[in-house]
Motif scaffolding. Structure first.
Motif, PDB file in Angstrom:
ATOM      1  N   CYS A  70     -32.545 -75.974 -14.118  1.00 52.26           N
ATOM      2  CA  CYS A  70     -32.314 -77.289 -13.511  1.00 52.26           C
ATOM      3  C   CYS A  70     -30.859 -77.447 -13.090  1.00 52.26           C
ATOM      4  O   CYS A  70     -29.934 -77.044 -13.787  1.00 52.26           O
ATOM      5  CB  CYS A  70     -32.701 -78.378 -14.511  1.00 52.26           C
ATOM      6  SG  CYS A  70     -32.408 -80.044 -13.905  1.00 52.26           S
ATOM      7  N   HIS A  72     -29.108 -79.996 -13.065  1.00 47.80           N
ATOM      8  CA  HIS A  72     -28.314 -80.887 -13.898  1.00 47.80           C
ATOM      9  C   HIS A  72     -27.655 -80.131 -15.051  1.00 47.80           C
ATOM     10  O   HIS A  72     -26.462 -79.869 -15.020  1.00 47.80           O
ATOM     11  CB  HIS A  72     -29.207 -82.042 -14.409  1.00 47.80           C
ATOM     12  CG  HIS A  72     -28.509 -82.967 -15.365  1.00 47.80           C
ATOM     13  ND1 HIS A  72     -29.137 -83.493 -16.471  1.00 47.80           N
ATOM     14  CD2 HIS A  72     -27.244 -83.441 -15.392  1.00 47.80           C
ATOM     15  CE1 HIS A  72     -28.274 -84.259 -17.135  1.00 47.80           C
ATOM     16  NE2 HIS A  72     -27.123 -84.245 -16.491  1.00 47.80           N
ATOM     17  N   GLY A  74     -29.443 -77.287 -16.724  1.00 46.64           N
ATOM     18  CA  GLY A  74     -29.974 -75.946 -16.942  1.00 46.64           C
ATOM     19  C   GLY A  74     -31.280 -75.796 -17.696  1.00 46.64           C
ATOM     20  O   GLY A  74     -31.681 -74.671 -17.999  1.00 46.64           O
ATOM     21  N   ALA A  75     -31.970 -76.871 -18.039  1.00 40.61           N
ATOM     22  CA  ALA A  75     -33.292 -76.682 -18.660  1.00 40.61           C
ATOM     23  C   ALA A  75     -34.199 -75.949 -17.669  1.00 40.61           C
ATOM     24  O   ALA A  75     -34.017 -76.052 -16.448  1.00 40.61           O
ATOM     25  CB  ALA A  75     -33.898 -78.023 -19.032  1.00 40.61           C
ATOM     26  N   CYS A  89     -37.809 -82.436 -13.962  1.00 40.64           N
ATOM     27  CA  CYS A  89     -37.315 -81.792 -15.177  1.00 40.64           C
ATOM     28  C   CYS A  89     -37.624 -82.700 -16.369  1.00 40.64           C
ATOM     29  O   CYS A  89     -37.400 -83.917 -16.319  1.00 40.64           O
ATOM     30  CB  CYS A  89     -35.818 -81.575 -15.029  1.00 40.64           C
ATOM     31  SG  CYS A  89     -35.040 -80.840 -16.477  1.00 40.64           S
ATOM     32  N   TYR A  91     -36.131 -82.788 -19.196  1.00 44.72           N
ATOM     33  CA  TYR A  91     -34.961 -83.086 -20.034  1.00 44.72           C
ATOM     34  C   TYR A  91     -34.413 -84.489 -19.732  1.00 44.72           C
ATOM     35  O   TYR A  91     -34.409 -85.372 -20.582  1.00 44.72           O
ATOM     36  CB  TYR A  91     -33.910 -81.992 -19.808  1.00 44.72           C
ATOM     37  CG  TYR A  91     -32.852 -81.831 -20.879  1.00 44.72           C
ATOM     38  CD1 TYR A  91     -32.776 -82.678 -21.984  1.00 44.72           C
ATOM     39  CD2 TYR A  91     -31.903 -80.796 -20.790  1.00 44.72           C
ATOM     40  CE1 TYR A  91     -31.792 -82.506 -22.964  1.00 44.72           C
ATOM     41  CE2 TYR A  91     -30.932 -80.614 -21.760  1.00 44.72           C
ATOM     42  CZ  TYR A  91     -30.883 -81.473 -22.847  1.00 44.72           C
ATOM     43  OH  TYR A  91     -29.904 -81.277 -23.795  1.00 44.72           O
ATOM     44  N   HIS A  92     -33.971 -84.717 -18.493  1.00 38.37           N
ATOM     45  CA  HIS A  92     -33.452 -86.042 -18.125  1.00 38.37           C
ATOM     46  C   HIS A  92     -34.169 -86.622 -16.911  1.00 38.37           C
ATOM     47  O   HIS A  92     -33.726 -87.593 -16.336  1.00 38.37           O
ATOM     48  CB  HIS A  92     -31.954 -85.981 -17.838  1.00 38.37           C
ATOM     49  CG  HIS A  92     -31.165 -85.249 -18.884  1.00 38.37           C
ATOM     50  ND1 HIS A  92     -30.871 -83.905 -18.781  1.00 38.37           N
ATOM     51  CD2 HIS A  92     -30.651 -85.657 -20.080  1.00 38.37           C
ATOM     52  CE1 HIS A  92     -30.197 -83.513 -19.853  1.00 38.37           C
ATOM     53  NE2 HIS A  92     -30.062 -84.554 -20.662  1.00 38.37           N
ATOM     54  N   TRP A  94     -34.716 -85.556 -13.770  1.00 35.14           N
ATOM     55  CA  TRP A  94     -34.372 -85.365 -12.357  1.00 35.14           C
ATOM     56  C   TRP A  94     -35.566 -84.733 -11.648  1.00 35.14           C
ATOM     57  O   TRP A  94     -36.212 -83.830 -12.182  1.00 35.14           O
ATOM     58  CB  TRP A  94     -33.148 -84.453 -12.209  1.00 35.14           C
ATOM     59  CG  TRP A  94     -31.851 -85.084 -12.657  1.00 35.14           C
ATOM     60  CD1 TRP A  94     -31.710 -86.095 -13.570  1.00 35.14           C
ATOM     61  CD2 TRP A  94     -30.537 -84.735 -12.223  1.00 35.14           C
ATOM     62  NE1 TRP A  94     -30.383 -86.402 -13.741  1.00 35.14           N
ATOM     63  CE2 TRP A  94     -29.634 -85.574 -12.919  1.00 35.14           C
ATOM     64  CE3 TRP A  94     -30.021 -83.804 -11.328  1.00 35.14           C
ATOM     65  CZ2 TRP A  94     -28.247 -85.507 -12.730  1.00 35.14           C
ATOM     66  CZ3 TRP A  94     -28.638 -83.737 -11.150  1.00 35.14           C
ATOM     67  CH2 TRP A  94     -27.767 -84.583 -11.842  1.00 35.14           C
TER      68      TRP A  94
HETATM   69  S1  FES Z   1     -31.333 -80.603 -17.370  1.00 31.24           S
HETATM   70 FE1  FES Z   1     -32.812 -81.149 -15.939  1.00 31.24          FE
HETATM   71  S2  FES Z   1     -32.578 -83.286 -15.736  1.00 31.24           S
HETATM   72 FE2  FES Z   1     -31.058 -82.716 -17.136  1.00 31.24          FE
END
Ligand code: FES
Ligand SMILES: [Fe+2]
Length: 430
Positions: A70, A72, A74-75, A89, A91-92, A94
């Motif tokens: 990602c 943002h 990196g996930a 994503c 994780y947050h 996006w």
């Molecule tokens: S790591 Fe993907 S939205 Fe934050």
């Protein structure tokens, strides 16, 4: 043989290697359409030339190929939710469209960020059951190629993928190696070798490519360069009469392609490097005359046994002796102890180790097709390194590339039958 140095040069495909950079100047298949089964299905991770990508199919059915991690923090986007026109994503949150546009950033309200940034996505084309991508320099995009199978209706086509733990060149060489066909694949090509009186011939004999010609185990090879790479014929004596010869033409085209002729269909094959030690062989079978089913092909290729093939991976390994059936060999029911073309080819390639060092081999005349493959790759690399274009990269229409298997009164006229290749894809003057 090759020097270890040249072997490395031809086999390594990661970023920054000569071969890797040349390969990146072509489009490559990265998945079959079936791997992304429908709109908003689960995303998948696939490797190409040592890089990992996430593939997803959005709500409208359009496929996206993006860097795995990602933008943002990196996930892996492979964990993402595919919904409402993009991938999000977890994780947050996006969210990205297939072209990398940021559609949503729930933890950051200011819309200017979305206008400034874009995810790394790659060009994608989906055609005839394959998903293709281009991951090379953005200002060097070559035309997307059309192949003969693209003109064949869907019911006379089928697509399969086999991932083998072996360097792409090993797998590709097996496909450009005429003399092994009548030997390794004895059960398939010349079941007459099964001499045992109590043999269960039909269990192992898959009469897919049977021809009297395969009894000639030392075919004479003739080769000719073309703009896409080269083509060669294996010329075999036919039966006892000796009046006719069997001529089998195999086109071999950069960056990873070849065409294999079966009695009533032809296979267009791409031995695509996933990384240095893993090859995804994509096979598109197409028939001019009959409908094709996938299950039948898997059976004939020896890929319905889950000890060998599972989720597109060839999974038999050395620690189980590759499940070779020694009993069947002793009883002369099976030449190789394996069943079906792809099972046999895959095991042999695997058994060479992930990246075979060709400094230890001993070539003979029957290996001329393999030698030419290495030469053409090397020549294309040299042109590329001098700032030129790799072989055939500008061809948009590859539909004139076809192999054949013909019985001719003599070998002399084979080039006339392959005239399309030299007319439409002439080799540069050398
Ligand atoms: S790591 Fe993907 S939205 Fe934050
Ligand atoms: Fe083979």
């Amino acid at each position: 043989m090759l020097s270890t140095e040249l072997n490395e040069r031809l086999t390594r495909v990661g970023r920054g290697t000569s071969m890797g950079e040349m390969m990146r100047r072509y489009w490559h298949p990265i998945a079959t359409s079936a791997e992304l089964e429908g709109p908003d299905c689960d995303p998948i991770v696939r490797k190409l030339l040592g890089q990992k990508f996430v593939l997803f199919r959005d709500t409208a059915g359009t496929v996206g190929v993006m860097d795995e991690h990602c933008l943002h923090r990196g996930a892996s986007m492979a964990l993402g939710r595919v919904e409402e026109g993009g991938i999000r994503c977890i994780y947050h949150g996006w969210k990205f469209s297939v072209d990398g546009t940021i559609l949503d950033t729930p933890n950051h309200a200011d819309p200017r960020l979305r206008e400034r940034l874009k995810a790394n996505t790659y060009l994608v084309r989906e055609q005839s059951g394959l998903i293709w991508t281009y991951i090379g320099p953005k200002n060097k995009v070559p035309p997307f190629r059309r192949f003969a199978y693209d003109d064949v209706p869907a019911e006379r086509k089928r697509v399969m993928r086999v991932n083998v733990r072996a360097n792409y060149l090993q797998v590709w060489e097996a496909g450009t190696d005429s003399s092994h066909v009548g030997i390794l694949h004895s059960n398939v090509t010349r079941p007459g070798w099964l001499k045992s009186e109590d043999a269960q011939v039909d269990e192992f004999a898959i009469k897919d490519m049977v021809s009297d010609a395969w009894d000639d185990m030392a075919p004479k090879l003739e080769l000719e360069n073309t703009g896409f790479g080269y083509h060669y014929v294996g010329i075999r004596k036919l039966g006892a009469s000796g009046e006719q010869v069997n001529v089998r033409l195999t086109p071999v085209f950069l960056p990873t392609g070849r065409m294999i002729i079966h009695p009533d269909f032809y296979a267009t094959v791409f031995d695509t490097p996933m990384d240095d030690e893993m090859t995804a062989t994509f096979i598109v079978d197409a028939s001019d005359v009959k409908p094709l089913g996938l299950q039948e092909r898997l059976e004939r290729s020896g890929l319905t046994d889950p000890r060998f093939y599972k989720d597109q991976d060839f999974v038999a390994t050395e620690d189980t002796g590759y499940f070779q059936d020694r009993e069947a060999m002793r009883q002369k029911r099976s030449w190789s102890g394996f069943q079906g073309l792809t099972q046999e080819d895959s095991v042999v390639c695997l058994s060479m180790g992930p990246v075979f060092d060709r400094a230890t081999e001993h070539l003979v005349a029957a290996d001329a097709g393999v030698v030419r493959l290495r030469q053409r790759l090397q020549q294309s690399l040299e042109v590329f390194e001098r700032g030129g274009e790799p072989f055939g990269v500008r061809y948009e229409d590859m539909s004139k590339v076809r192999g054949f298997d013909k019985n001719l009164p003599g070998a002399a006229s084979w080039k006339d039958h392959a005239r399309d290749h030299t007319t439409y894809y002439p080799a540069d003057a050398e």
